[in-house]
Design a protein around this motif. Sequence first.
Motif, PDB file in Angstrom:
ATOM      1  N   ALA A 280       0.844  -1.206   0.000  1.00  0.00           N
ATOM      2  CA  ALA A 280       0.000   0.000   0.000  1.00  0.00           C
ATOM      3  C   ALA A 280       0.877   1.252   0.000  1.00  0.00           C
ATOM      4  CB  ALA A 280      -0.911  -0.008   1.227  1.00  0.00           C
ATOM      5  N   ARG A 281       1.946   1.232   0.795  1.00  0.00           N
ATOM      6  CA  ARG A 281       2.866   2.380   0.858  1.00  0.00           C
ATOM      7  C   ARG A 281       3.569   2.588  -0.490  1.00  0.00           C
ATOM      8  NH1 ARG A 281       3.453   7.174   3.317  1.00  0.00           N
ATOM      9  NH2 ARG A 281       5.608   7.862   3.175  1.00  0.00           N
ATOM     10  N   ALA A 283       2.492   1.800  -3.454  1.00  0.00           N
ATOM     11  CA  ALA A 283       1.532   2.302  -4.448  1.00  0.00           C
ATOM     12  C   ALA A 283       1.190   3.768  -4.195  1.00  0.00           C
ATOM     13  CB  ALA A 283       0.268   1.451  -4.417  1.00  0.00           C
ATOM     14  N   GLU A 284       0.887   4.101  -2.935  1.00  0.00           N
ATOM     15  CA  GLU A 284       0.399   5.456  -2.618  1.00  0.00           C
ATOM     16  C   GLU A 284       1.519   6.502  -2.641  1.00  0.00           C
ATOM     17  OE1 GLU A 284      -1.462   4.782   1.158  1.00  0.00           O
ATOM     18  OE2 GLU A 284      -2.859   3.348   0.262  1.00  0.00           O
ATOM     19  N   ALA A 285       2.659   6.169  -2.021  1.00  0.00           N
ATOM     20  CA  ALA A 285       3.721   7.173  -1.860  1.00  0.00           C
ATOM     21  C   ALA A 285       4.722   7.174  -3.013  1.00  0.00           C
ATOM     22  CB  ALA A 285       4.456   6.934  -0.537  1.00  0.00           C
ATOM     23  N   HIS A 286       4.886   6.010  -3.680  1.00  0.00           N
ATOM     24  CA  HIS A 286       5.970   5.915  -4.668  1.00  0.00           C
ATOM     25  C   HIS A 286       5.513   5.499  -6.069  1.00  0.00           C
ATOM     26  CE1 HIS A 286       8.469   6.551  -1.205  1.00  0.00           C
ATOM     27  NE2 HIS A 286       7.994   5.476  -0.622  1.00  0.00           N
ATOM     28  N   GLY A 287       4.193   5.321  -6.263  1.00  0.00           N
ATOM     29  CA  GLY A 287       3.656   5.069  -7.608  1.00  0.00           C
ATOM     30  C   GLY A 287       3.981   3.706  -8.191  1.00  0.00           C
ATOM     31  N   ASP A 289       2.665   0.004  -8.322  1.00  0.00           N
ATOM     32  CA  ASP A 289       1.484  -0.754  -7.901  1.00  0.00           C
ATOM     33  C   ASP A 289       1.609  -2.259  -8.154  1.00  0.00           C
ATOM     34  OD1 ASP A 289       1.240  -0.804 -10.609  1.00  0.00           O
ATOM     35  OD2 ASP A 289      -0.869  -0.203 -10.683  1.00  0.00           O
TER      36      ASP A 289
END
Length: 298
Positions: A280-281, A283-287, A289
């Motif tokens: 999740a981190r 995907a959300e913070a570093h793009g 997925d």
Amino acid sequence: MTHHHAHAPGEGHAHCHSVGTSNERRALIAAVITGTVMIAEVIGGIVTGSLALLADAAHMLADCAALLLAWWAFRLSRKPADASRTYGHDRFQIVAAFANGVTLALLTLWIVIEAIERTASPQTIDGLPMTVVALVGLAANIVAFAVLHGGDRENLNMRGALLHVAGDILGSLAAIIAGLVIVFTGWLPIDAILSILIALLLVRAAWFLIRDSGRILLQSTPSGFDREAVRADLQASVPGVADVRHMHVWSITEQRCVATLNLVLADGTDPCTAISALKARMAEAHGVDHVTVEVVRE
């Protein structure tokens, strides 16, 4: 050792399809416009004896082929993943962008050689009809550019197509200016001088396209991705992460990043919870997925 995958190939990419279909349609419309103008320029070049128009028609032929390649790449990228292409066909867009960059570079080289030869022995050019045909070409190229400009400009394949049409617009403008100068002053070298100026502009654009698509084809770390900073961030923000090792990050296309990493967990940490939080981190913070995680012991 435990392996966990973010999602199966082809999952989670449905949101890209509407944009891809729009890009595909736009590339085909631009190819039809460019092909039509090319035929007009060939006829105009033969009638007026203008080498400049015939040279521009050859440029348009290459651009029409480039746009058709871009269209085919978009079409192919919509095919689902299969057993032999587990990431799908998206990467073909990057191959097409790279091919278009190389084509642009070769075109600019050809323009420079042609211009130098023309300077050595100026050709007689009928300026007025040349200007009229070049005006028609400019109008058509502006329409093609507007069609492509409405698409996804972050997409490298679309950027390659746009650069080709932008080169055509510059070529048409140069032919118009050269035609008017020849009509009013009879000074023939203007044609070659403007051609070289355009070649210099195009070669810069071609270099950026080759560089960006080449990075992806060579599996380089995505531009702006700092592995050490991401590693430190995961250790600080995901509970139970003791260390992150052997992190590899690359791109399938400029929008799809993939990572693999080894994860060392603190004693008593539940692997499933830690891995879910890490993904999740990422995907959300570093793009990123699509992450494959392997849990290893100290």
